[in-house]
Design a protein around this motif. Sequence first.
Motif, short mmCIF file in Angstrom:
data_model
loop_
_atom_site.label_atom_id
_atom_site.label_comp_id
_atom_site.label_asym_id
_atom_site.label_seq_id
_atom_site.Cartn_x
_atom_site.Cartn_y
_atom_site.Cartn_z
N ASN A 234 0.90 -1.28 0.02
CA ASN A 234 -0.22 -0.17 -0.08
C ASN A 234 0.80 1.38 0.21
N ILE A 235 1.94 1.35 0.80
CA ILE A 235 2.89 2.22 0.87
C ILE A 235 3.47 2.28 -0.63
N LYS A 238 0.79 3.85 -3.07
CA LYS A 238 0.28 5.43 -2.75
C LYS A 238 1.67 6.28 -3.21
N LEU A 239 2.84 5.73 -3.01
CA LEU A 239 4.07 6.59 -3.34
C LEU A 239 4.22 6.53 -4.83
N GLU A 241 1.67 6.47 -6.95
CA GLU A 241 0.72 7.39 -7.46
C GLU A 241 0.99 8.70 -7.27
N GLY B 215 1.70 6.74 1.97
CA GLY B 215 2.75 6.55 0.76
C GLY B 215 2.75 7.95 0.18
N ARG B 216 1.46 8.48 -0.03
CA ARG B 216 1.43 9.72 -1.10
C ARG B 216 1.97 10.89 -0.31
#
Lengths: 315, 315
Positions: A234-235, A238-239, A241, B215-216
Motif C-alpha cells: 500500500n505504501i 500510494k508513493l 501514485e 505513501g502519497r
Amino acid sequence: MNIGIDTMGGDFAPLEALRGVKKYLSQNEGNGIQLTLFGDEAAIKEIIAEEQIPEEQVTVVATTQIIGMHEHPTKALKEKTDSSIAVGFQYLAKGKTNAFVSAGNTGAMLVGTLFSIKTIEGILRPVISSIIPKKNGGTGLVLDVGLNADCKPEQLNQFATLGAVYAKHILEIPHPKVGLINVGEEEGKGNILTQGAYPLLKENRNIRFIGNIEGRDLFNDKADIMVCDGFTGNIILKLAESIYDISTAEALNNSYLNRFNFEIYGGTPVLGVEHPVVVGHGISKATAFSNMILVAEKMLQTDVLQKLKEAVQQS
Amino acid sequence: MNIGIDTMGGDFAPLEALRGVKKYLSQNEGNGIQLTLFGDEAAIKEIIAEEQIPEEQVTVVATTQIIGMHEHPTKALKEKTDSSIAVGFQYLAKGKTNAFVSAGNTGAMLVGTLFSIKTIEGILRPVISSIIPKKNGGTGLVLDVGLNADCKPEQLNQFATLGAVYAKHILEIPHPKVGLINVGEEEGKGNILTQGAYPLLKENRNIRFIGNIEGRDLFNDKADIMVCDGFTGNIILKLAESIYDISTAEALNNSYLNRFNFEIYGGTPVLGVEHPVVVGHGISKATAFSNMILVAEKMLQTDVLQKLKEAVQQS
C-alpha cells in the motif's frame, strides 16, 4: 455474462460511470455481455437519454441510498442495505450478475467482497493487486497492496501463485518472473516475514521465482510479479501514485511518467474470491470505468478464477 | 575535534574521497577540525600532492587492507583487522577521533558501529535515517531506513524522538512535525506495529505528532519526520532513489527531481550511538564526501548526541 456496475461510486458519479459504460459499449457492441447498472434510476435514465447510450445490453436496478467515500465501511454496509454497493453485492452473491465493478468507497467494496462472496477453496486470504508501469514499456503487478496489513510467509507464497496466473491470463505475460520485495538481494536478507517466505517461493513449482528485489527494482524488468505484505504494498502503490502528482505539478509531460496515471489501468481486482470484483479510484472518469468493465470482462472470458483455483490446489 | 575518514570506501576511492576532503577544507580552512585519513598511505600522499590539499588539518593513518563493497560485513571486519574501516572504528572507539565517515561497504559500517561504539543509554536500538526532498523546497527525514527490519512499537516511538532532535539541530527545522507512515489516515488503521505505535506517539511529549501519513504524503509537507520500521523505510528510500534514475534516464532535468540525487545530502548518520558515524553511498563523489564530513562536523558542533540522550531519558 452479466457485469454489475455501481454508478453512484466515485467523485464524478453517476455521469462518468455512465460515460464509461457508453465508451465500453461503443467498443464492444453486441459482444453478449449484459451490464446491470445500480443507482438512482431517474438520474441514470436521464443520462442514458442525454448521452444516447444504447439500451440493448443495459438493465437498470434502482437503489435509493449511497455510501459516501468517507463513511465507515462496515457500518455503512450494515445500515444502507439499499445502497448501490450493498445491492450490487446482493446481485453478485445470488448469481444475478457475474462480476461487480465500483469506484466507490474502497473499504466498503472490500468489506462487501469479504462478507458477500465466498473465498476460493484453498485461498488463505483474498488479495488486491496493482499494475506498476515498467520502464521497458511493459507492466508489472504488485500484490498485496492493502487487504492484508500483516501477513504470514504462506500468504506471500500464495500471492505469488495468484499473481502469476493473473499476469499470464489477464496481463498476457507468458512466463512471468516473480520477485520477493525485500531489503537486500541475497537469500537470508529481510525481516522475519520475507526470510520465511523466500524458501517457500523457491520451492513453489507454479511460479518462476527470481529471488529478492529491492525498492529500486520496482520499475525495472527484474520481476513482473512483485509480492509483499499489504502494508508495504500500500505504501509503494500510494508513493507510485504520487510520482504522477509530481509529474503533473511540474508539467513534465513525459511519456513514461504519464503511465503513472493509474486511471488508465482501470482499477484493482480483488483476487481469491469466487467472482470478479474490481475496485476503482474515487477520481475515476469514463476511461477508467470502461477499463474496469474490460478487466471484469476479461476475467470472466478467460475463466481466470478457475485457473487460480487449480493453481492453488496444485501447490 | 577530529573526524576520521575512510578514504578507501566507495566506487571512486581514494581519489573522490580526497577531493571531498579538499572541498571541505577549502570552505572550512582553519575551523579547528582535524581530519584523520585512513587508507593506502602512498596513494593518499600522492593525491594530496597532486591535488594540492593543504596538510595542516590532515593526518594520514596507513592501513593495508580494504573491505570490498560486496564482502560479507561481519566476516570481513573480523578477518581484515587492518582495513580502513576496521582501523577507523578502532580510532573512534579509543577516542583518537570523534566521528567516522565512510562511503564503503554499508553493512560493514553498520556492523562496525554496532560492535565498536556504545549505544547511548536508554536507546533500544540505533537507527539510520534518510533525507527526503519535499515539494515545498524543504527536506524531510525518514527513519528507520534499514537497520531494524522488524520493530516494536516502542522503537518507532523512539525513532520519532531521535528524528525530532536531529531535525531541530541538524536540519534546522524548529518544530518538526512527526508522522507515522501507515496505510490509512485515521487512528486505528494499520498493521499490528503501527496500531501499537500510534498511542505511544500520541502520548510522547518530546514530539509534535500529527498522526498517520500515507505513501502519497512522503513528498508533501504533512510531516517533517516520518517514522517506520527499517523494512518499510528501506523500500521507500530505494524507491525514492530510483525516481532520480528515471529522471536521469528520461533527461528530465527538473529542479525538483534533481533533488532526488541523494549525493547532495552527504550520507546517512547512524543515530543512537555515542559518536557520529556517517555512511555514504558507494557512488559518492567529492561533493558527497564533503557533505558527509559537514554532517559529522555539525553533529559534533551542536552536541546533538547529548541532546538525543537527554530527550530519550526524559521520555
